[in-house]
Design an enzyme around this catalytic site. Structure first.
Site, PDB file in Angstrom:
ATOM      1  CB  THR A  71      58.058 -12.244 -25.433  1.00  0.00           C
ATOM      2  OG1 THR A  71      57.741 -13.241 -25.604  1.00  0.00           O
ATOM      3  CG2 THR A  71      57.257 -11.327 -26.884  1.00  0.00           C
ATOM      4  CE  LYS A  87      55.401 -14.610 -28.191  1.00  0.00           C
ATOM      5  NZ  LYS A  87      54.763 -15.482 -26.720  1.00  0.00           N
ATOM      6  CE  LYS A 135      57.687  -8.122 -22.859  1.00  0.00           C
ATOM      7  NZ  LYS A 135      58.768  -9.494 -22.599  1.00  0.00           N
TER       8      LYS A 135
HETATM    9  P1  NAD Z   1      59.428 -13.866 -14.868  1.00  0.00           P
HETATM   10  O1  NAD Z   1      59.197 -12.459 -14.421  1.00  0.00           O
HETATM   11  O2  NAD Z   1      58.994 -14.883 -14.130  1.00  0.00           O
HETATM   12  O3  NAD Z   1      61.307 -14.666 -14.924  1.00  0.00           O
HETATM   13  C1  NAD Z   1      62.053 -13.442 -15.980  1.00  0.00           C
HETATM   14  C2  NAD Z   1      63.177 -12.880 -14.976  1.00  0.00           C
HETATM   15  O4  NAD Z   1      64.634 -12.443 -15.425  1.00  0.00           O
HETATM   16  C3  NAD Z   1      63.103 -13.001 -13.042  1.00  0.00           C
HETATM   17  O5  NAD Z   1      64.000 -13.871 -12.650  1.00  0.00           O
HETATM   18  C4  NAD Z   1      64.687 -11.989 -13.397  1.00  0.00           C
HETATM   19  O6  NAD Z   1      65.252 -12.447 -12.098  1.00  0.00           O
HETATM   20  C5  NAD Z   1      65.437 -12.580 -14.164  1.00  0.00           C
HETATM   21  N1  NAD Z   1      66.303 -11.446 -14.547  1.00  0.00           N
HETATM   22  C6  NAD Z   1      65.954  -9.897 -14.911  1.00  0.00           C
HETATM   23  N2  NAD Z   1      67.301  -8.939 -15.533  1.00  0.00           N
HETATM   24  C7  NAD Z   1      67.894  -9.485 -15.531  1.00  0.00           C
HETATM   25  C8  NAD Z   1      69.138  -9.680 -15.687  1.00  0.00           C
HETATM   26  N3  NAD Z   1      69.764  -8.433 -15.845  1.00  0.00           N
HETATM   27  N4  NAD Z   1      70.928 -10.899 -14.604  1.00  0.00           N
HETATM   28  C9  NAD Z   1      69.655 -12.300 -14.529  1.00  0.00           C
HETATM   29  N5  NAD Z   1      68.237 -12.478 -14.739  1.00  0.00           N
HETATM   30  C10 NAD Z   1      67.409 -11.821 -14.539  1.00  0.00           C
HETATM   31  O7  NAD Z   1      59.003 -14.016 -16.307  1.00  0.00           O
HETATM   32  P2  NAD Z   1      58.787 -14.833 -17.448  1.00  0.00           P
HETATM   33  O8  NAD Z   1      56.787 -15.274 -16.853  1.00  0.00           O
HETATM   34  O9  NAD Z   1      59.827 -15.922 -17.186  1.00  0.00           O
HETATM   35  O10 NAD Z   1      58.864 -14.823 -18.958  1.00  0.00           O
HETATM   36  C11 NAD Z   1      59.713 -14.273 -19.587  1.00  0.00           C
HETATM   37  C12 NAD Z   1      59.811 -13.365 -21.149  1.00  0.00           C
HETATM   38  O11 NAD Z   1      59.168 -14.919 -21.629  1.00  0.00           O
HETATM   39  C13 NAD Z   1      59.373 -12.141 -21.192  1.00  0.00           C
HETATM   40  O12 NAD Z   1      60.215 -11.467 -22.456  1.00  0.00           O
HETATM   41  C14 NAD Z   1      57.690 -13.121 -21.360  1.00  0.00           C
HETATM   42  O13 NAD Z   1      57.561 -11.700 -22.869  1.00  0.00           O
HETATM   43  C15 NAD Z   1      57.999 -14.260 -22.211  1.00  0.00           C
HETATM   44  N6  NAD Z   1      57.033 -15.411 -22.163  1.00  0.00           N
HETATM   45  C16 NAD Z   1      56.266 -15.368 -20.920  1.00  0.00           C
HETATM   46  C17 NAD Z   1      55.341 -16.587 -21.091  1.00  0.00           C
HETATM   47  C18 NAD Z   1      54.644 -16.244 -19.516  1.00  0.00           C
HETATM   48  O14 NAD Z   1      53.537 -17.155 -19.720  1.00  0.00           O
HETATM   49  N7  NAD Z   1      54.343 -16.285 -18.760  1.00  0.00           N
HETATM   50  C19 NAD Z   1      55.223 -16.613 -22.266  1.00  0.00           C
HETATM   51  C20 NAD Z   1      55.452 -16.402 -23.615  1.00  0.00           C
HETATM   52  C21 NAD Z   1      56.867 -15.665 -23.203  1.00  0.00           C
END
Ligand code: NAD
Length: 292
Positions: A87, A162, A237
């Site tokens: 997102t 979204k 966010k």
């Molecule tokens: P998270 O923090 O668990 O995962 C993000 C991952 O990205 C981490 O493992 C981090 O190490 C990795 N990362 C960061 N910078 C990086 C880079 N330069 N290279 C490689 N890896 C890198 O977050 P999440 O909960 O998995 O969410 C991910 C996305 O999904 C976000 O944009 C969030 O808004 C969206 N989202 C989350 C949810 C939810 O319920 N968690 C629901 C819908 C959408």
């Protein structure tokens, strides 16, 4: 299919695992998270992308997406598709798509709804922006990771859908919570309030499917001490992204602005961080008319 997957956190990890379990060759890269079962570790994001037909990213925000895209787009094969499921802001989604197109690669913005449970179960909903050809390339993967993929339009349309959806969600959750807080003070039983509103014109997903009052309606985070669920800081966010988009498109969104400010206060000045976004109910119920 050969797939590169970058960002293997709470969402990306189970999504990549499901793709590997369905028989695809998945090369993964993350700065910190462990490799999911069945996914081969790459040493860099560019290495994960090289030779892949589809590169999926699932990253924290638009700034990180832009940095990762700048690294992986040159490494991708001609005609390969970069599919961002994070997102992020609409402007970042469009900038990455333009960069990919200029390099002869495809791009989709494909944010998801359904949370960590949906990622693990393969029941996410994808809202997708980009060309029909890129959508058709990735569609079989959406079918593995999710139950529905809607092609919303050109680049940025997925992120637009979204944040518009989540702006409605933030506003209706606050409205539902403040109505319960008012009902409490008027001496109206919460179960009776649910029975009426859930079948009347005040109904919404926040009331009917995710009721913020414990012990009322179907099971929800309210019944589990407001453990997320969907954390208040994630709602904040998404609301901030909606206001950033409203600024850039010159749209009047007064309720979205107010919801952003309330969740900002709840998360950053009160005890909202780490609690479900429906914990707005105890916050409002504890306050009176004169609360600052
Ligand atoms: P998270 O923090 O668990 O995962 C993000 C991952 O990205 C981490 O493992 C981090 O190490 C990795 N990362 C960061 N910078 C990086 C880079 N330069 N290279 C490689 N890896 C890198 O977050 P999440 O909960 O998995 O969410 C991910 C996305 O999904 C976000 O944009 C969030 O808004 C969206 N989202 C989350 C949810 C939810 O319920 N968690 C629901 C819908 C959408």
């Amino acid at each position: 299919m050969r797939i590169g997957f970058i960002g293997l956190g709470n969402m990306g990890g189970p999504m990549a695992k499901n793709l590997a379990a369905a028989g695809h060759a998945v090369q993964g890269f993350d700065l910190a998270a462990p490799m999911p079962e069945g996914v081969t570790a790459a040493a860099t994001a560019a290495e994960a992308a090289a030779g892949a037909e589809v590169v999926i990213t699932m990253l924290p925000n638009g700034q990180i997406l832009r940095a990762v895209a700048a690294e992986v787009i040159p490494a991708m094969a001609p005609g390969a598709v970069l599919c961002d499921c994070s997102t992020v802001d609409v402007d970042s989604a469009r900038a990455v798509a333009d960069q990919a197109a200029a390099a002869g690669k495809g791009a989709l913005d494909a944010p998801v709804s359904g949370g960590i449970g949906g990622a693990a179960a393969g029941t996410l909903t994808f809202m997708v922006g980009g060309t029909p050809a890129a959508f058709e390339t990735v569609r079989p993967l959406f079918d593995i990771m999710g139950q529905k993929a809607v092609h919303c339009g050109e680049s940025g349309a997925g992120q637009a859908a979204k944040i518009c959806n989540n702006m409605i969600l933030g506003v209706t959750m606050i409205a539902t919570c403040e109505a319960f807080a008012l009902a409490d003070k008027l001496g109206l039983d919460r179960q009776k309030m649910f029975d009426v509103v859930s079948t009347s014109s005040g109904y919404s997903w926040s009331m009917n499917a995710y009721c913020p009052a414990p012990g009322v309606g179907p099971a929800s985070p309210a019944d589990n001490g407001y453990k997320p669920g969907f954390a208040a800081e994630l709602m904040l966010k998404d609301l901030r992204l909606s206001q950033q988009a409203a600024d850039s498109a010159d749209a009047d969104t007064p309720m979205g602005a107010l919801a952003t400010s309330l969740y900002g206060q709840f998360v950053e000045a009160e005890d909202g961080r780490g609690r479900d976004f429906s914990a707005m109910l105890p916050r409002l119920a504890a306050r009176g008319r004169g609360a600052a």
